[in-house]
Design a protein around this motif. Sequence first.
Motif, short mmCIF file in Angstrom:
data_model
loop_
_atom_site.label_atom_id
_atom_site.label_comp_id
_atom_site.label_asym_id
_atom_site.label_seq_id
_atom_site.Cartn_x
_atom_site.Cartn_y
_atom_site.Cartn_z
N SER A 171 0.85 -1.19 0.00
CA SER A 171 0.00 0.00 0.00
C SER A 171 0.88 1.23 0.00
N GLY A 172 1.02 1.86 -1.17
CA GLY A 172 1.94 2.96 -1.31
C GLY A 172 1.28 4.28 -1.62
N TYR A 173 1.96 5.09 -2.42
CA TYR A 173 1.54 6.47 -2.67
C TYR A 173 0.35 6.56 -3.61
N SER A 174 0.37 5.76 -4.69
CA SER A 174 -0.66 5.87 -5.72
C SER A 174 -1.71 4.79 -5.63
N PHE A 175 -1.28 3.56 -5.38
CA PHE A 175 -2.18 2.41 -5.38
C PHE A 175 -1.90 1.52 -4.18
N THR A 176 -2.79 0.54 -4.00
CA THR A 176 -2.53 -0.59 -3.11
C THR A 176 -2.62 -1.84 -3.97
N VAL A 197 -6.48 3.31 -4.13
CA VAL A 197 -6.34 4.14 -2.93
C VAL A 197 -4.91 4.03 -2.45
N GLY A 198 -4.27 5.18 -2.25
CA GLY A 198 -2.91 5.22 -1.73
C GLY A 198 -2.74 6.45 -0.85
N GLY A 199 -1.51 6.69 -0.44
CA GLY A 199 -1.24 7.80 0.47
C GLY A 199 -1.61 9.15 -0.10
N GLY A 208 4.81 -0.96 2.50
CA GLY A 208 4.37 0.33 1.97
C GLY A 208 4.12 1.34 3.08
N GLY A 209 4.07 2.61 2.69
CA GLY A 209 3.97 3.69 3.66
C GLY A 209 2.70 3.66 4.50
N ASN A 210 1.57 3.23 3.93
CA ASN A 210 0.31 3.22 4.69
C ASN A 210 0.31 2.19 5.81
N THR A 211 1.24 1.24 5.74
CA THR A 211 1.36 0.23 6.79
C THR A 211 1.72 0.86 8.13
N LEU A 212 2.27 2.07 8.10
CA LEU A 212 2.73 2.74 9.32
C LEU A 212 1.59 3.29 10.16
N PHE A 213 0.36 3.30 9.64
CA PHE A 213 -0.77 3.73 10.46
C PHE A 213 -0.92 2.80 11.66
N GLU A 214 -1.07 3.37 12.84
CA GLU A 214 -1.29 2.55 14.04
C GLU A 214 -2.58 1.75 13.88
N GLY A 215 -2.53 0.46 14.19
CA GLY A 215 -3.71 -0.39 14.13
C GLY A 215 -3.97 -1.02 12.77
N TYR A 216 -3.13 -0.71 11.77
CA TYR A 216 -3.33 -1.19 10.40
C TYR A 216 -3.28 -2.72 10.33
N PRO A 250 6.98 -5.99 8.47
CA PRO A 250 8.39 -5.87 8.87
C PRO A 250 8.62 -4.62 9.71
N PRO A 251 9.72 -4.57 10.44
CA PRO A 251 10.02 -3.39 11.28
C PRO A 251 10.07 -2.09 10.47
N SER A 252 10.55 -2.18 9.23
CA SER A 252 10.61 -1.00 8.36
C SER A 252 9.90 -1.33 7.05
N PRO A 253 8.57 -1.19 7.02
CA PRO A 253 7.82 -1.63 5.84
C PRO A 253 8.09 -0.83 4.57
#
Length: 408
Positions: free
Chosen positions: A156-161, A181-183, A329-337, A360-363
């Motif tokens: 799940s990145g900037y432009s798409f998932t 849907v992306g960031g 992907g960046g959206n993975t960083l949302f808490e509770g995702y 992963p620790p750094s998605p």
Amino acid sequence: MGNTVILDNGASMIKVNTVDYEEPRVIPNAIIRGRTDRRNYVGDQVEQCTDFSSLYYRLPFERGFLTNWDVERTIWNRVFDNVLQTEPKESRLLITEPCFNLANIQEAYDQMIFEEYEFASCYRTIAPELCTFNDVALLFGDRPGSIPDCALIVDSGYSFTHIVPFFKGRPVSKAIRRINVGGKLLTNQLKEIVSFRYYDMMEETHIINQVKEECCYVSQDVYGDLDICKKPYQKNSIVQEYVLPDYINTYRGHVRPKQTRQAAMSRQQQDAEQILTMNNERFMIPEILMHPSDIGIQQAGLAEAITQSVNACEPEMHGLLYSNIVLVGGNTLFEGYCERITNDLQMMVPSEYDVRVAQPPSPTDYAWAGGQRFVALSSKSDLQKKFVQRREYLEYGSEICRRKFGTL
């Protein structure tokens, strides 16, 4: 042969470094123009910017595809000459491209890499495939080094998932699913809501993106959280006050601790700080990932799209795919995702399957790390088979790239 450059060329951020380094350099994939100084900041130069209000972005990617090569060339020049200080003619390049990339764009990649920069060799692939070269078993507490026959990467990145299932290291093309849907869409949606309810911030992409990253989370109980949002301020455990930067005294916004509200009001709002109140916006923005139909996008949400992807694979693969789901992907960083996707899947997936979801620790760097591991563990002959040499390209053109890299 010189060094190997690993370039995860994301639509928002470039993750790049030579294979010798443990971590990538993360650089904005944009040329950003400041409002006050009228200066163009290329890639990592944005670190020198002091006023992030009303920035103008020139992006090489449009709707997830690399279409503006003039902008990308400028950014790559900065990366290769100043950030990495590498000589392309003496290096091999491992680069990522979007899923379902168009044939004419792929040819433009090859032309730019071999003719413009003259790299000695190149391997072009999708980021989810690089993710599978990591020790995926380690994420689930399995025996390190054991490679699962099946894995499902949710990018799940900037432009798409994208939901991409893999069987023995190769993507199952017919089962790949894309959610539009992306960031970028989440940030734009938050801009519209904030501009409608509070201040006009349609030009403040950078600030709103920071607000999204610091305040938003994925709800485990949307209706319960909506009820909490209706309560008075002191009883509302969700509401937050985000102090906007003024770029005179403060250069980055922050969430104000709730207990200081009364004290701040008694000191004339702490010298008239601009406050952005974040209430149900905190979880309703990421909720678009789970239910795109909320804003009129007639597509399945994440959990439903994952089940659709798995069901499109052979029945004997279903159990292994459900037990090896990796979120990147960046959206993975949302808490509770991760927890929300796990819970939603457990309600949808037949009870005989074990649902295991890990991140992963750094998605955001996981694809780059996979590329590094792929190069490190491959023999010289394996790399020779995978990479297209420049002399091969000059002889056969992009046809040799299509044969070696394959297409989705």
